[in-house]
Design a protein around this motif. Sequence first.
Motif, PDB file in Angstrom:
ATOM      1  N   UNK A 180       0.830  -1.209   0.000  1.00 19.98           N
ATOM      2  CA  UNK A 180       0.000   0.000   0.000  1.00 19.98           C
ATOM      3  C   UNK A 180       0.863   1.258   0.000  1.00 19.98           C
ATOM      4  N   UNK A 181       2.001   1.182   0.673  1.00 25.57           N
ATOM      5  CA  UNK A 181       2.844   2.368   0.838  1.00 25.57           C
ATOM      6  C   UNK A 181       3.712   2.676  -0.373  1.00 25.57           C
ATOM      7  N   UNK A 182       4.262   1.642  -1.007  1.00 29.29           N
ATOM      8  CA  UNK A 182       5.257   1.850  -2.063  1.00 29.29           C
ATOM      9  C   UNK A 182       4.793   2.755  -3.203  1.00 29.29           C
ATOM     10  N   UNK A 183       3.575   2.574  -3.743  1.00 30.36           N
ATOM     11  CA  UNK A 183       3.172   3.482  -4.825  1.00 30.36           C
ATOM     12  C   UNK A 183       3.051   4.931  -4.367  1.00 30.36           C
ATOM     13  N   UNK A 184       2.737   5.136  -3.087  1.00 26.60           N
ATOM     14  CA  UNK A 184       2.671   6.505  -2.569  1.00 26.60           C
ATOM     15  C   UNK A 184       4.060   7.130  -2.510  1.00 26.60           C
ATOM     16  N   UNK A 185       5.064   6.315  -2.166  1.00 28.45           N
ATOM     17  CA  UNK A 185       6.440   6.818  -2.170  1.00 28.45           C
ATOM     18  C   UNK A 185       6.831   7.274  -3.569  1.00 28.45           C
ATOM     19  N   UNK A 186       6.450   6.498  -4.571  1.00 30.24           N
ATOM     20  CA  UNK A 186       6.747   6.884  -5.958  1.00 30.24           C
ATOM     21  C   UNK A 186       6.029   8.185  -6.319  1.00 30.24           C
TER      22      UNK A 186
ATOM     23  N   UNK B 278       5.093  10.576  -4.263  1.00 32.09           N
ATOM     24  CA  UNK B 278       5.687  11.682  -3.508  1.00 32.09           C
ATOM     25  C   UNK B 278       7.054  12.060  -4.057  1.00 32.09           C
ATOM     26  N   UNK B 279       7.796  11.083  -4.547  1.00 34.01           N
ATOM     27  CA  UNK B 279       9.080  11.390  -5.179  1.00 34.01           C
ATOM     28  C   UNK B 279       8.868  12.252  -6.421  1.00 34.01           C
TER      29      UNK B 279
ATOM     30  N   UNK C 228      -0.172  20.935  -0.313  1.00 33.60           N
ATOM     31  CA  UNK C 228      -0.894  20.294  -1.414  1.00 33.60           C
ATOM     32  C   UNK C 228      -0.637  18.785  -1.475  1.00 33.60           C
ATOM     33  N   UNK C 229       0.317  18.292  -0.687  1.00 34.10           N
ATOM     34  CA  UNK C 229       0.554  16.855  -0.605  1.00 34.10           C
ATOM     35  C   UNK C 229      -0.264  16.202   0.509  1.00 34.10           C
ATOM     36  N   UNK C 230      -1.162  16.963   1.132  1.00 35.81           N
ATOM     37  CA  UNK C 230      -1.958  16.448   2.234  1.00 35.81           C
ATOM     38  C   UNK C 230      -2.777  15.219   1.888  1.00 35.81           C
TER      39      UNK C 230
END
Length: 373
Positions: free
Chosen positions: A318-324, A326-327, A344-346
């Motif tokens: 669940x987390x990994x695509x969010x890291x991508x 956010x990068x 805006x990243x909220x």
Amino acid sequence: MRPRVGVWLFGARGSVATTTVAGAAALTHGAPPAGVVTAGPAFSSAGLVPIEDLVFGGHDVTETPLAKQVERLVAGGVLPAGLDGLISAELAAAERNLVVLPIAPTQAEVIELMAADIRAFAERHSLERVVAINVASTEPPYEILYDDVGALRSALASGSPLPGSCVAALAAFEAGASFIDFTPSTSIRPQVIRDWAVERGLPFGGQDAKTGETLVKSVLAPMFTARALPVHAWSGTNLLGGGDGATLADPRAAESKNVSKERGLVDMLGPDVAGQVHIDYVDPLGDWKTAWDHILFSGFLGVRMTLQFTWQGCDSALAAPLVLDLARLSALALERGHVGPMPFLGFYFKDPVASTEHSLSTQYEALVAWATS
């Protein structure tokens, strides 16, 4: 050659970081981008760096090879069988960019050594810019006693007044990188750390990514408000395995997580909603988690009703695509010269920096508006 962007991960050998690196490699081999929001059509005109142009590196306290971590995640069902062989070259390339956290007499020296590692990474790969993301273990709450950058610099030169997450943030800023905290740790909470970033002309964002229970809350709570249905109590129980669960078995670390998880409900529904969030460590669950929530509310003429939901998922997946995401988004902020907090990243966080908005739909609209402006 197209300009590339470096992604420096603090906690680079952990499950989230490993899944991120492996997932990015899998996408370049044609895997579908499920969960990668920025791969959707709403962001097609934003000019985001392609995922294949991300270069990974990072710090960690351990030296377990990424390939071994991927094998473990494949065995646990977090990553698909056979993926480790398909992406072996990409794992080897990332492995060469991972370094052990340095040790030095003062934190000022540690910060400079860490910043030097990031700068060397950028130079070695001719990177246009670097974004740093903290995916290390959650720390207990920590009170920072300094409110002036100059005073903090002096303290760092003579001792170790900061938790590791703050040191990581300052190292990123000293290296000219943006900083995102995926965790609820102290890192960029203190104003003096934020002032340091602004002094360096850099953006920062976070905190505590919402990947499961809180994600659902950010959809359901606005529903009750919009339908004028008073919520009386909202209680949750979370069962976690793996490294995250082991970390949060420490009540001090769990305090950081609970404060972050509960803040959104207070902002969306007010302070009078009863109930608590509980986190229990269940080692056999491994990288999987289960959350169960019970919501007590009133309907017309005060009729009491309940809503219950259960969320079961793999935290790293669940987390990994969010890291991508956010990068890519923080790289865009760097490109645009954004300085200071990135509210805006909220959309991605339980406790978003410089924002009290927690409704997922409203956060999504704000994110798309910024990215495509």
